[in-house]
Design an enzyme around this catalytic site. Structure first.
Site, mmCIF file in Angstrom:
data_model
loop_
_atom_site.group_PDB
_atom_site.id
_atom_site.type_symbol
_atom_site.label_atom_id
_atom_site.label_comp_id
_atom_site.label_asym_id
_atom_site.label_seq_id
_atom_site.Cartn_x
_atom_site.Cartn_y
_atom_site.Cartn_z
ATOM 1 N N ALA A 1 -3.782 7.997 -4.705
ATOM 2 C CA ALA A 1 -2.449 7.480 -5.146
ATOM 3 C C ALA A 1 -2.612 5.993 -5.369
ATOM 4 O O ALA A 1 -2.989 5.013 -4.699
ATOM 5 C CB ALA A 1 -1.421 7.500 -3.753
ATOM 6 N N GLY B 1 0.760 -1.260 -0.126
ATOM 7 C CA GLY B 1 0.051 -0.239 -0.155
ATOM 8 C C GLY B 1 0.825 1.311 -0.035
ATOM 9 O O GLY B 1 2.061 1.357 -0.199
ATOM 10 N N ASN B 2 0.404 2.304 0.167
ATOM 11 C CA ASN B 2 0.879 3.615 0.170
ATOM 12 C C ASN B 2 0.414 4.442 1.165
ATOM 13 O O ASN B 2 -0.648 3.988 2.303
ATOM 14 C CB ASN B 2 0.914 4.083 -0.898
ATOM 15 C CG ASN B 2 -0.434 4.524 -1.543
ATOM 16 O OD1 ASN B 2 -1.190 5.566 -0.641
ATOM 17 N ND2 ASN B 2 -1.022 3.968 -2.431
ATOM 18 N N ARG B 3 0.988 5.733 1.645
ATOM 19 C CA ARG B 3 0.861 6.491 2.767
ATOM 20 C C ARG B 3 -0.418 7.282 2.581
ATOM 21 O O ARG B 3 -0.671 8.207 3.526
ATOM 22 C CB ARG B 3 1.942 7.065 3.176
ATOM 23 C CG ARG B 3 3.052 6.335 4.073
ATOM 24 C CD ARG B 3 4.392 6.818 4.190
ATOM 25 N NE ARG B 3 4.014 8.235 5.171
ATOM 26 C CZ ARG B 3 4.693 9.357 5.339
ATOM 27 N NH1 ARG B 3 5.495 9.386 4.608
ATOM 28 N NH2 ARG B 3 4.461 10.108 6.181
ATOM 29 N N SER B 4 -1.065 7.527 1.362
ATOM 30 C CA SER B 4 -2.206 8.427 1.170
ATOM 31 C C SER B 4 -3.382 8.339 2.274
ATOM 32 O O SER B 4 -3.673 6.942 2.470
ATOM 33 C CB SER B 4 -2.547 8.267 -0.162
ATOM 34 O OG SER B 4 -3.786 9.211 -0.472
#
Ligand code: CTP
Length: 421
Positions: A277, A210-213
């Site tokens: 994102a 995943g990502n930090r958005s």
């Protein structure tokens, strides 16, 4: 926006200390703020603090100031009422129309828009009584902001945290803006699609890439577009913030799910804003069972395959009448090189506008503020720096006239074929 007379009701929960931030932001924005705390609120925050920050006397007692009919005068004079935090008890009292304290009287005697920021433990928020009370308030046109999901007062966490002051202030002022006749209805009748959050690609039943958005910027754009009159579809990818009311919410998780949802929603849309994102790669295989360590192994190699580029897919298909707004998340520190990267992305993806966002360990993600450069085919159009809500409005300030141009340019309502042709 002209100077407003704003009542901030504070009720008796631990989040009352954060309400000081709400009062301060409204005062700094130039508004005349009158704090009406309940007795419970004054156990958490002192009256001198509230008077100093609001720059006005603070009244809490129903039987003081009777000669000036204070129990109704404060509410009658208000342009906006914000209640933060709103406890389960206060929400119940508001739903029942009770007026056993100064705040209850103020609310009943007012015709101003009301915005409330609930704060309580998860069990209380989910209690059927609270659920019914909140539904009643929504039906009466009260705007509910939050609660956010996160750590609560004790060791527990879940939905129940009061929204951050910045988000409350933005929602409250947007509410007045939207209710003021004739102001900022420049997206009335327009269909706006916004993606927000970050996609997740599963590896196995318990893990994902995943990502930090957090989704805060995309959600602010959805809220701002709705406040300006648009019909908004929000494609929500694993949001860490509450989804806004009044939008058609479609929840997705992976890039492929997001692509399917956007492609569907973009048909006939006036604007697509790709704030999410989106993962560029996904695991080549998703394991049906939890991936286990192997005895003696000293590492694990994952094979990833490319995901489609959703924005480029829309940009390269015929999309006349649909304005495409992309985002670019870049870690480049140099301003000129940052803009050059953004310009290249705008061109490569066939977007009409591109919002370039510098991101880093301490920049961009999960914060309440943002600093962006907005590019068009002609170069830098604007720079925006401030709360994510103010950045959202600056983006829409550039979107709205371009929509009118398109409609005016064709001399009729534009034909809007789907993005896949
Ligand atoms: N985007 C998309 N599909 C992808 C990747 C990104 O639609 N597979 C969109 C994002 O929503 C954003 C824009 O493209 O509006 C730019 O995203 P960004 O992550 O900055 O760029 P990438 O295209 O992924 O390029 P790179 O990671 O190489 O910088």
């Amino acid at each position: 926006m002209s100077r407003l007379n704003i009542v901030v009701g504070i009720t008796g929960g631990i989040a009352a200390y954060k309400a000081v931030g709400v009062v301060r932001a409204l005062v700094l924005a130039g508004h005349d703020v009158h704090v009406v705390p309940t007795e419970g609120a004054l156990r958490f925050v002192g009256r001198p603090t509230l008077e100093a920050i609001s720059r006005n006397p603070v009244h809490a007692d129903l039987y003081e100031g009777v000669a000036e009919v204070r129990h109704v005068a404060i509410g009658q004079a208000a342009d906006l009422i914000v209640i933060a935090p709103a406890t389960a008890n206060t929400i119940a009292k508001l739903a029942a129309g009770l007026a056993d304290d100064l705040l209850g009287n103020t609310v009943l005697a007012s015709e101003a828009p009301i915005v409330i920021a609930p704060a309580m433990h998860t069990e209380m928020w989910r209690n059927p009584a609270t659920v019914a009370n909140v539904a009643t308030l929504r039906e009466r046109g009260v705007t509910i902001i939050g609660p956010a999901v996160g750590q609560l007062t004790g060791t527990d966490s879940g939905p129940g945290r009061m929204e951050e002051p910045d988000a409350i202030v933005a929602a409250a002022l947007a509410r007045v803006d939207a209710s003021a006749p004739g102001t900022r209805t420049d997206l009335a009748g327009r269909r706006v699609v916004v993606t927000a959050g970050g996609t997740r690609e599963p590896l196995d039943p318990v893990r994902f890439l995943g990502n930090r958005s957090s989704g805060k910027q995309g959600v602010a754009i959805a809220e701002a577009a709705r406040a300006r009159g648009a019909q908004v579809t929000l494609i929500a990818a694993n949001l860490e913030v509450a989804a806004p009311g009044g939008c058609d919410i479609r929840s997705v998780s992976t890039t492929l799910e997001l692509q399917a949802a956007v492609t569907d929603a973009a048909r006939g849309a006036d604007v697509v804003v790709m704030a999410a994102a989106v993962a560029d790669y996904r695991p080549a295989e998703v394991s049906e069972s939890k991936i286990k360590k192997q005895p003696g192994d000293d590492g694990l190699t994952l094979e990833l395959v490319r995901n489609p580029d959703v924005l480029a897919g829309l940009g390269h298909a015929p999309h006349e009448g649909t304005l495409l707004v992309g985002f670019a998340a870049e870690t480049e520190a140099d301003d000129d090189r940052l803009i050059a990267l953004g310009a290249a992305k705008l061109e490569a993806k066939g977007a009409d506008l591109l919002v370039v966002n510098r991101v880093g360990w301490a920049e961009g993600f999960a914060r309440d503020d943002n600093r962006v450069v907005i590019l068009g085919n002609e170069g830098v159009l604007a720079r925006a720096d401030g709360s994510k809500m103010s950045v959202a409005h600056e983006i829409l300030d550039l979107v709205a006239p371009r929509l009118h141009d398109r409609a005016a340019g064709s001399g009729e309502e534009p034909a809007r074929p789907g993005p896949t042709g």
